[in-house]
Design an enzyme around this catalytic site. Sequence first.
Site, mmCIF file in Angstrom:
data_model
loop_
_atom_site.group_PDB
_atom_site.id
_atom_site.type_symbol
_atom_site.label_atom_id
_atom_site.label_comp_id
_atom_site.label_asym_id
_atom_site.label_seq_id
_atom_site.Cartn_x
_atom_site.Cartn_y
_atom_site.Cartn_z
ATOM 1 N N TYR A 126 43.715 76.293 9.069
ATOM 2 C CA TYR A 126 44.290 77.637 9.021
ATOM 3 C C TYR A 126 43.217 78.725 9.094
ATOM 4 O O TYR A 126 43.503 79.889 8.852
ATOM 5 C CB TYR A 126 45.111 77.823 7.748
ATOM 6 C CG TYR A 126 46.462 77.142 7.771
ATOM 7 C CD1 TYR A 126 46.835 76.307 8.806
ATOM 8 C CD2 TYR A 126 47.374 77.346 6.750
ATOM 9 C CE1 TYR A 126 48.064 75.680 8.813
ATOM 10 C CE2 TYR A 126 48.613 76.722 6.748
ATOM 11 C CZ TYR A 126 48.954 75.890 7.781
ATOM 12 O OH TYR A 126 50.177 75.284 7.780
ATOM 13 N N LYS A 173 42.469 63.103 4.043
ATOM 14 C CA LYS A 173 42.730 62.176 5.151
ATOM 15 C C LYS A 173 41.364 61.751 5.702
ATOM 16 O O LYS A 173 41.086 61.891 6.903
ATOM 17 C CB LYS A 173 43.593 62.916 6.189
ATOM 18 C CG LYS A 173 44.336 62.021 7.121
ATOM 19 C CD LYS A 173 45.460 61.248 6.458
ATOM 20 C CE LYS A 173 46.053 60.324 7.474
ATOM 21 N NZ LYS A 173 46.266 58.967 7.164
ATOM 22 N N ASP A 206 49.084 60.648 3.477
ATOM 23 C CA ASP A 206 50.329 59.946 3.816
ATOM 24 C C ASP A 206 50.885 59.186 2.620
ATOM 25 O O ASP A 206 52.092 59.208 2.352
ATOM 26 C CB ASP A 206 50.142 59.022 5.030
ATOM 27 C CG ASP A 206 48.792 58.332 5.039
ATOM 28 O OD1 ASP A 206 47.959 58.620 4.162
ATOM 29 O OD2 ASP A 206 48.558 57.487 5.926
ATOM 30 N N ASP A 230 49.873 73.410 2.225
ATOM 31 C CA ASP A 230 51.029 74.198 2.651
ATOM 32 C C ASP A 230 52.260 73.296 2.756
ATOM 33 O O ASP A 230 53.333 73.583 2.221
ATOM 34 C CB ASP A 230 50.707 74.830 4.025
ATOM 35 C CG ASP A 230 51.733 75.868 4.426
ATOM 36 O OD1 ASP A 230 52.567 76.251 3.575
ATOM 37 O OD2 ASP A 230 51.702 76.304 5.590
#
Length: 334
Positions: A126, A173, A206, A230
């Site tokens: 972002y 991740k 995940d 988010d």
Amino acid sequence: MAVKVTLIPGDGIGPEVSRAMVRAVDAVTGGTIEWEEQLAGSAAVDAGHSPLPAATIQSIRQNRVGIKGPLQTPIGGGWRSVNVSIRQALDLYVSLRPVKSLPGPSKSRYEDVDVVVVRENTEGLYAGREHEAVPGVVEALKIVTRQASERIVRYGFEYARANGRRKITVSHKQSIMPLSDGLFLETARAVAEDYPFTEVEYVSLDNLVMDLALDPHQFDTIVLGNLDGDVVSDMCAGLVGGLGMVPGANIGTQYALFEAVHGTAPDIAGKGIANPLALILSAELMLRHVGERPAAKRLRAGVERLLTDGAVLTGDLGGSASTEQLTDALLEAL
Ligand code: NAI
């Protein structure tokens, strides 16, 4: 002693829910909050100012704390998101979203959810660094710095310590992004060494999302990067019935701005039927932030009594009360 707070009523239903919030806060504090009203968004443009007037930023800088209603971001241009501009101007690097089950009518899959999402608010994907490398190929840069990673993780641990929370989950991740998420993870592990009495776990994004859907009770305080945070904060709101009842805050080292996470609801704006509880629950966070804990507790207890009773609710909660009628009932419940 009076505490001065910048109030940005906002656009659409903003002024309606802000009025309700001010009544509720004045009732629990006995008037110790001094409101300094400022413009932003469409309300500022309509009054002949820029969407984010310098006076509004200056007011938050001076008071160090503010609360805002939703602001309209025109689709297809006009001006860029005022929310993002405020975050950048004041370096509000934390997006804090406490997600707690409420009694009563909110449609929720689980009971007794109590999760706090701590999201990095300034970088990651972002950061807004996108460009078209060649026609038909767009690149978006994911920016991760040790400094921003360290301060968000440290905020998570400090928040846990100050609020009696038991566990931190750091999500990442790293397997797919070994450099960027690797740096975030490595920094988090280093920060965690300073907090030996707080339980910490590191969970791949995940797995986190699946486990949240299966059993949110296993989580307490979750710290994530910007995009991941988010998505996960809205997902957590979904666990307790949706965005309509969830408070939020943007916090930096010097300033804090509290807000409901819903938008301006143009479809019902001006009709006097908006639900003010999300902004009122954001005011609860604000009161805790300025040290008015007893008033914050009374406000929360009043909202819970109102919802348990269930007699006076706005349309989105299945009732037919107006914003004002709900606020009157809340003041009685206080
Ligand atoms: P929205 O949250 O305004 O509306 C979605 C649906 O939820 C609508 O049906 C609306 O009536 C309902 N709703 C929202 N808040 C409600 C409340 N307090 N009581 C009862 N019903 C409520 O989302 P939408 O339509 O995507 O966005 C509208 C505008 O709001 C856009 O200009 C957007 O940029 C802005 N927005 C601003 C935010 C902020 O300032 N934090 C956050 C999200 C959107």
